[in-house]
Design a protein around this motif. Structure first.
Motif, mmCIF file in Angstrom:
data_model
loop_
_atom_site.group_PDB
_atom_site.id
_atom_site.type_symbol
_atom_site.label_atom_id
_atom_site.label_comp_id
_atom_site.label_asym_id
_atom_site.label_seq_id
_atom_site.Cartn_x
_atom_site.Cartn_y
_atom_site.Cartn_z
ATOM 1 N N TYR A 9 29.206 12.344 -6.908
ATOM 2 C CA TYR A 9 28.149 12.500 -7.906
ATOM 3 C C TYR A 9 27.885 11.189 -8.636
ATOM 4 C CZ TYR A 9 25.334 14.344 -11.704
ATOM 5 O OH TYR A 9 24.309 14.573 -12.594
ATOM 6 N N ARG A 11 20.550 17.813 -11.904
ATOM 7 C CA ARG A 11 20.969 18.521 -10.704
ATOM 8 C C ARG A 11 20.933 17.549 -9.521
ATOM 9 N NH1 ARG A 11 16.103 22.639 -8.696
ATOM 10 N NH2 ARG A 11 14.607 21.003 -8.073
ATOM 11 N N ALA A 12 21.845 17.762 -8.582
ATOM 12 C CA ALA A 12 21.947 16.877 -7.422
ATOM 13 C C ALA A 12 21.922 17.699 -6.147
ATOM 14 C CB ALA A 12 23.239 16.067 -7.485
ATOM 15 N N SER A 13 21.320 17.134 -5.129
ATOM 16 C CA SER A 13 21.311 17.777 -3.818
ATOM 17 C C SER A 13 22.740 17.829 -3.277
ATOM 18 C CB SER A 13 20.420 16.991 -2.853
ATOM 19 O OG SER A 13 20.710 17.318 -1.516
ATOM 20 N N TYR A 63 24.237 21.850 -10.389
ATOM 21 C CA TYR A 63 23.714 21.637 -11.746
ATOM 22 C C TYR A 63 24.840 21.161 -12.656
ATOM 23 C CZ TYR A 63 19.620 24.177 -10.101
ATOM 24 O OH TYR A 63 18.502 24.554 -9.398
ATOM 25 N N TYR A 68 17.240 22.876 -16.705
ATOM 26 C CA TYR A 68 17.398 23.860 -15.624
ATOM 27 C C TYR A 68 18.196 25.075 -16.110
ATOM 28 C CZ TYR A 68 16.123 19.701 -12.922
ATOM 29 O OH TYR A 68 15.488 18.577 -12.451
ATOM 30 N N GLN A 82 18.164 14.642 -9.923
ATOM 31 C CA GLN A 82 16.928 14.907 -10.679
ATOM 32 C C GLN A 82 17.290 15.328 -12.102
ATOM 33 O OE1 GLN A 82 15.044 17.991 -8.411
ATOM 34 N NE2 GLN A 82 14.814 16.721 -6.572
ATOM 35 N N TYR A 133 21.636 23.109 -4.715
ATOM 36 C CA TYR A 133 21.758 22.114 -5.773
ATOM 37 C C TYR A 133 23.010 22.363 -6.606
ATOM 38 C CZ TYR A 133 16.993 20.415 -4.992
ATOM 39 O OH TYR A 133 15.871 19.862 -4.442
ATOM 40 N N TYR A 157 26.436 25.881 -8.851
ATOM 41 C CA TYR A 157 25.760 25.697 -7.558
ATOM 42 C C TYR A 157 24.767 26.826 -7.329
ATOM 43 C CZ TYR A 157 24.853 25.606 -2.568
ATOM 44 O OH TYR A 157 24.232 25.588 -1.338
#
Length: 294
Positions: A138, A166-168, A201, A154, A150, A199, A195
């Motif tokens: 991360y 959040r990350a892919s 979070y 959220y 991003q 994504y 999760y």
């Protein structure tokens, strides 16, 4: 009467001599003449003998050709094996800090970890935790990718919101596999993250790069493993720098110190890398990493 008989015999004898002389009667003077049948048999024997000899010559030539072919194949095999050994030897030539490409790739690899030194310090591949693997992936995404993470507000259905980043998850898996050679599963995500739908979070929005590593000494340990002494330099005014600027990874310690306006490194450390991975972006696997503030 007797005289008449003798006269007849004499005439007969004279006639016989005359006939012999004319060649009408064969006197059998030639000894052991060959019959036609014997000649034919002997002639056949000679022909067969000649045929057998010819066949023997042909077999000899075939055998010689086969042996030559086998010898050629053997020589070719030896040559191929020798070339393979030479190629293998070339591929396993030890790395050197005097080699510009080796120096660059080693510094680039080490800097992937020194830029998050506080997370990676004390790392051991033999007993790494899933939390450490996730945090590395991360943090690497935050520092090096503008697309993997991003930002916003959220509220995942799974709960726990709001989250502001959040990350892919696929990107995080890629970074873990590429740089640590470790797998990352959804089950490895820390409890303070969430999760959902591909994504992860989290509320970890920013992180500061902690410095560029430059190798100063290297020892070959065998089995494609190298122990490397390194120094870490960071901006003296705690200003950020662009970690994707590859010119840093080609600098000497003196050049890096001048670029960051430092007289001394911020940390010194030791790492063990395993080489031999067929990946230009990350040809090494990190086995251990330790650093100490100066």
């Amino acid at each position: 009467m007797v005289a008449a008989i003798l006269s007849v015999v004499s005439v007969a004898a004279i006639a016989l001599v005359v006939l012999i002389g004319m060649g009408v009667i064969d006197a059998g003077l030639e000894e052991n003449p060959k019959s036609d049948e014997q000649t034919a048999v002997e002639g056949t024997s000679d022909d067969n003998g000649s045929s057998e000899l010819s066949g023997s010559d042909s077999e000899t030539e075939d055998t010689t050709a086969e042996e030559a072919s086998q010898e050629t194949l053997a020589n070719t095999g030896d040559s191929t094996e020798a070339e393979s050994q030479d190629s293998s030897a070339a591929n396993t030539e030890p790395l050197s800090l005097a080699n510009e490409d080796d120096y660059f790739h080693i510094n680039l690899c080490l800097s992937n970890f020194s830029e998050i030194d506080s997370i990676m310090n004390g790392y051991r591949n033999s007993r790494t935790s899933s939390d450490q693997v996730f945090l590395f992936a991360y943090a690497h995404a935050l520092l090096n990718s503008t697309k993997a993470v991003q930002f916003g507000e959220y509220w995942p259905v799974a709960g726990g919101g709001p989250y502001y980043a959040r990350a892919s998850f696929e990107s995080l898996k890629k970074y873990a596999d590429l740089f640590l050679k470790e797998s990352l599963a959804v089950e490895d995500i820390p409890f303070d993250t969430c999760y959902e739908d591909g994504y992860v979070y989290t509320n970890l929005e920013t992180i500061s790069a902690e410095g560029i590593a430059v190798a100063t000494e290297m020892e070959y340990l065998g089995n494609d493993q190298y122990q490397i002494e390194f120094e870490i330099y960071r901006n003296a005014w705690d200003e950020s720098y662009t970690v994707t600027d590859e010119s840093y990874y080609r600098m000497t310690p003196q050049e890096l110190a001048q670029a960051f306006d430092q007289r001394f490194p911020s940390c010194i450390g030791t790492a063990v890398l395993e080489a031999g991975y067929d990946d230009e972006a990350a040809p090494f696997k990190l086995l251990s990493y330790d650093s100490t503030p100066v």
